[in-house]
Design an enzyme around this catalytic site. Sequence first.
Site, PDB file in Angstrom:
ATOM      1  N   TRP A  61     -92.472   1.192  45.121  1.00 20.13           N
ATOM      2  CA  TRP A  61     -92.223  -0.244  45.702  1.00 20.13           C
ATOM      3  C   TRP A  61     -90.895  -0.610  45.389  1.00 20.13           C
ATOM      4  O   TRP A  61     -89.967  -0.169  44.368  1.00 20.13           O
ATOM      5  CB  TRP A  61     -93.278  -1.124  45.054  1.00 20.13           C
ATOM      6  CG  TRP A  61     -93.499  -1.239  43.607  1.00 20.13           C
ATOM      7  CD1 TRP A  61     -93.077  -0.173  42.754  1.00 20.13           C
ATOM      8  CD2 TRP A  61     -93.830  -2.551  42.967  1.00 20.13           C
ATOM      9  NE1 TRP A  61     -93.577  -0.934  41.551  1.00 20.13           N
ATOM     10  CE2 TRP A  61     -93.962  -1.974  41.338  1.00 20.13           C
ATOM     11  CE3 TRP A  61     -94.538  -3.681  43.499  1.00 20.13           C
ATOM     12  CZ2 TRP A  61     -94.508  -2.993  40.652  1.00 20.13           C
ATOM     13  CZ3 TRP A  61     -94.757  -4.554  42.446  1.00 20.13           C
ATOM     14  CH2 TRP A  61     -94.855  -4.312  41.076  1.00 20.13           C
ATOM     15  N   ASP A  75     -86.618 -20.039  62.700  1.00 17.61           N
ATOM     16  CA  ASP A  75     -85.666 -21.293  62.223  1.00 17.61           C
ATOM     17  C   ASP A  75     -86.760 -22.331  62.300  1.00 17.61           C
ATOM     18  O   ASP A  75     -87.177 -22.893  63.386  1.00 17.61           O
ATOM     19  CB  ASP A  75     -84.684 -21.604  63.217  1.00 17.61           C
ATOM     20  CG  ASP A  75     -83.371 -20.544  63.106  1.00 17.61           C
ATOM     21  OD1 ASP A  75     -83.325 -19.754  62.124  1.00 17.61           O
ATOM     22  OD2 ASP A  75     -82.578 -20.629  63.662  1.00 17.61           O
ATOM     23  N   HIS A  79     -84.170 -26.585  58.860  1.00 18.09           N
ATOM     24  CA  HIS A  79     -82.873 -25.727  58.674  1.00 18.09           C
ATOM     25  C   HIS A  79     -81.633 -26.685  59.047  1.00 18.09           C
ATOM     26  O   HIS A  79     -80.646 -26.269  58.279  1.00 18.09           O
ATOM     27  CB  HIS A  79     -83.068 -24.753  59.655  1.00 18.09           C
ATOM     28  CG  HIS A  79     -81.864 -23.606  59.780  1.00 18.09           C
ATOM     29  ND1 HIS A  79     -81.479 -23.260  58.578  1.00 18.09           N
ATOM     30  CD2 HIS A  79     -81.321 -23.093  60.859  1.00 18.09           C
ATOM     31  CE1 HIS A  79     -80.159 -22.526  58.974  1.00 18.09           C
ATOM     32  NE2 HIS A  79     -80.228 -22.241  60.219  1.00 18.09           N
TER      33      HIS A  79
END
Length: 257
Positions: A61, A75, A79
């Site tokens: 990992w 988005d 934002h």
Amino acid sequence: MSVLATLLTALRGGTVQVVDLTAPLSERTPIICLPPERGQPWPFSREVISNFDEPGPTVYWNNIRLSEHTGTHFDAPAHWLSGRGGQDVAQVAPTRLIGPAAVIDMSAEAEKDPDFLLRREHVEAWTAAHGALPEGGWLLYRTGWDARADDPERFINDRHTPGVAPDCARWLAEETPLAGFGVETVGTDAGLAGDFEPPYPCHWYLHGAGKYGLTQLQNLALLPPTGALLVASPLPIVGGSGSPARVLALVESREGA
């Protein structure tokens, strides 16, 4: 047979196909480059935690580092200044992440002019041919820019990338029933949109209207102008302005249509 059972049968039988609209995420994923005085997004990077070795004999990992707006990403209204106080990505209702997709193909125009701008008359010509924009759905803007995705320098193209004219961005945000707008480029706005009035009009108008953006999509050429179902899956980052996302489209095969 239930609706979901019918869908599962169609997926297994191939009469409904899954098209992955997501760009692979790696250290070569292009990112937006802002003026030096602005804050800069982090490119994707990773550090191995363990790889079947002494720190972790049974596990591989990594830690990763990246901006919320790296690669194919979502988005949220929060934002942009115009959407300040609006939804962060964790507050977007799951039902808003699934919706019909309309695909407008301006790839021939963008090939001739990398600064090509989508205008209202282009969209109105599309609706005259294909019908109204989908309520609660997405307009996906095909420019052929995904063909550049393996070359970050060519993809960014010294900020010369296609986008949307300011009056068209405002019209899409304020006068259409869309939930959001998706593109193949690094952001929803043209590369030179910082010089527009207002600057970055897609961000300004869409997020001000509580609508969403999707960027760095791929494989839009595999979608029909209408009839696809889009599934966007950003991470529900609390307070997040956006998130990398896996974006899929369900499309009926010609045999199943």
